[in-house]
Write a protein that holds these residues in place. Structure first.
Motif, PDB file in Angstrom:
ATOM      1  N   UNK A 124     -17.621 -60.931   6.100  1.00  0.00           N
ATOM      2  CA  UNK A 124     -17.854 -60.102   7.187  1.00  0.00           C
ATOM      3  C   UNK A 124     -19.059 -60.356   8.136  1.00  0.00           C
ATOM      4  N   UNK A 125     -20.159 -61.143   7.773  1.00  0.00           N
ATOM      5  CA  UNK A 125     -21.037 -61.636   8.695  1.00  0.00           C
ATOM      6  C   UNK A 125     -20.500 -62.626   9.834  1.00  0.00           C
ATOM      7  N   UNK A 126     -19.647 -63.467   9.147  1.00  0.00           N
ATOM      8  CA  UNK A 126     -18.963 -64.474  10.105  1.00  0.00           C
ATOM      9  C   UNK A 126     -18.362 -63.847  11.245  1.00  0.00           C
ATOM     10  N   UNK A 127     -17.224 -62.799  10.697  1.00  0.00           N
ATOM     11  CA  UNK A 127     -16.424 -61.966  11.482  1.00  0.00           C
ATOM     12  C   UNK A 127     -17.534 -61.370  12.775  1.00  0.00           C
ATOM     13  N   UNK A 128     -18.373 -60.675  12.206  1.00  0.00           N
ATOM     14  CA  UNK A 128     -19.350 -59.911  12.987  1.00  0.00           C
ATOM     15  C   UNK A 128     -20.076 -60.816  14.058  1.00  0.00           C
ATOM     16  N   UNK A 129     -20.432 -62.151  13.741  1.00  0.00           N
ATOM     17  CA  UNK A 129     -21.157 -63.041  14.477  1.00  0.00           C
ATOM     18  C   UNK A 129     -20.144 -63.623  15.510  1.00  0.00           C
ATOM     19  N   UNK A 130     -18.862 -63.798  15.114  1.00  0.00           N
ATOM     20  CA  UNK A 130     -18.022 -64.437  16.032  1.00  0.00           C
ATOM     21  C   UNK A 130     -17.543 -63.390  16.909  1.00  0.00           C
ATOM     22  N   UNK A 131     -17.580 -62.102  16.551  1.00  0.00           N
ATOM     23  CA  UNK A 131     -17.143 -61.044  17.798  1.00  0.00           C
ATOM     24  C   UNK A 131     -18.474 -60.806  18.714  1.00  0.00           C
ATOM     25  N   UNK A 132     -19.549 -60.852  18.089  1.00  0.00           N
ATOM     26  CA  UNK A 132     -20.759 -60.712  19.211  1.00  0.00           C
ATOM     27  C   UNK A 132     -20.808 -62.082  20.069  1.00  0.00           C
ATOM     28  N   UNK A 133     -20.616 -63.159  19.589  1.00  0.00           N
ATOM     29  CA  UNK A 133     -20.202 -64.457  20.448  1.00  0.00           C
ATOM     30  C   UNK A 133     -19.310 -64.275  21.530  1.00  0.00           C
ATOM     31  N   UNK A 134     -18.075 -63.679  20.968  1.00  0.00           N
ATOM     32  CA  UNK A 134     -17.006 -63.504  22.021  1.00  0.00           C
ATOM     33  C   UNK A 134     -17.160 -62.373  22.979  1.00  0.00           C
ATOM     34  N   UNK A 135     -17.827 -61.311  22.641  1.00  0.00           N
ATOM     35  CA  UNK A 135     -18.376 -60.648  23.544  1.00  0.00           C
ATOM     36  C   UNK A 135     -19.370 -60.801  24.608  1.00  0.00           C
ATOM     37  N   UNK A 136     -20.437 -61.792  24.193  1.00  0.00           N
ATOM     38  CA  UNK A 136     -21.254 -62.444  25.045  1.00  0.00           C
ATOM     39  C   UNK A 136     -20.632 -63.308  26.043  1.00  0.00           C
ATOM     40  N   UNK A 137     -19.751 -64.131  25.531  1.00  0.00           N
ATOM     41  CA  UNK A 137     -19.120 -64.943  26.436  1.00  0.00           C
ATOM     42  C   UNK A 137     -18.023 -64.428  27.430  1.00  0.00           C
ATOM     43  N   UNK A 138     -17.543 -63.278  26.950  1.00  0.00           N
ATOM     44  CA  UNK A 138     -16.810 -62.363  28.082  1.00  0.00           C
ATOM     45  C   UNK A 138     -17.378 -61.901  29.049  1.00  0.00           C
ATOM     46  N   UNK A 139     -18.807 -61.232  28.696  1.00  0.00           N
ATOM     47  CA  UNK A 139     -19.456 -60.710  29.704  1.00  0.00           C
ATOM     48  C   UNK A 139     -20.013 -61.794  30.536  1.00  0.00           C
TER      49      UNK A 139
END
Length: 72
Positions: A28-43
């Motif tokens: 779950x931590x890995x999924x949350x961290x990857x989602x946060x990184x994808x959000x920052x990259x898309x921003x």
């Protein structure tokens, strides 16, 4: 608190072992961290490709409202 509890692999059904360090990280931590990184990259991508949106130049209160007329 959520990140701390998700880090522990025994709190989730999945996990990952960090090579060389032998740390067990929860899935779950890995999924949350990857989602946060994808959000920052898309921003950052959208900030570079569409800067007018971030300067509030796309829609303002003075933009006319266009509503299609309904036929009865």
């Amino acid at each position: 608190y959520s990140l701390q509890s998700d880090w522990v692999a025994s709190n989730s059904y999945t996990g990952w072992t960090v090579p060389g360090l032998n740390w067990q990280i929860g899935g779950i931590f890995i999924i949350a961290a990857l989602a946060a990184l994808a959000g920052i990259a898309s921003f950052v991508y959208m900030r570079v490709t569409a800067p007018a949106f971030f300067r509030r130049q796309t829609l303002t209160r003075s933009t006319p409202v266009r509503i299609p007329e309904m036929e009865l």
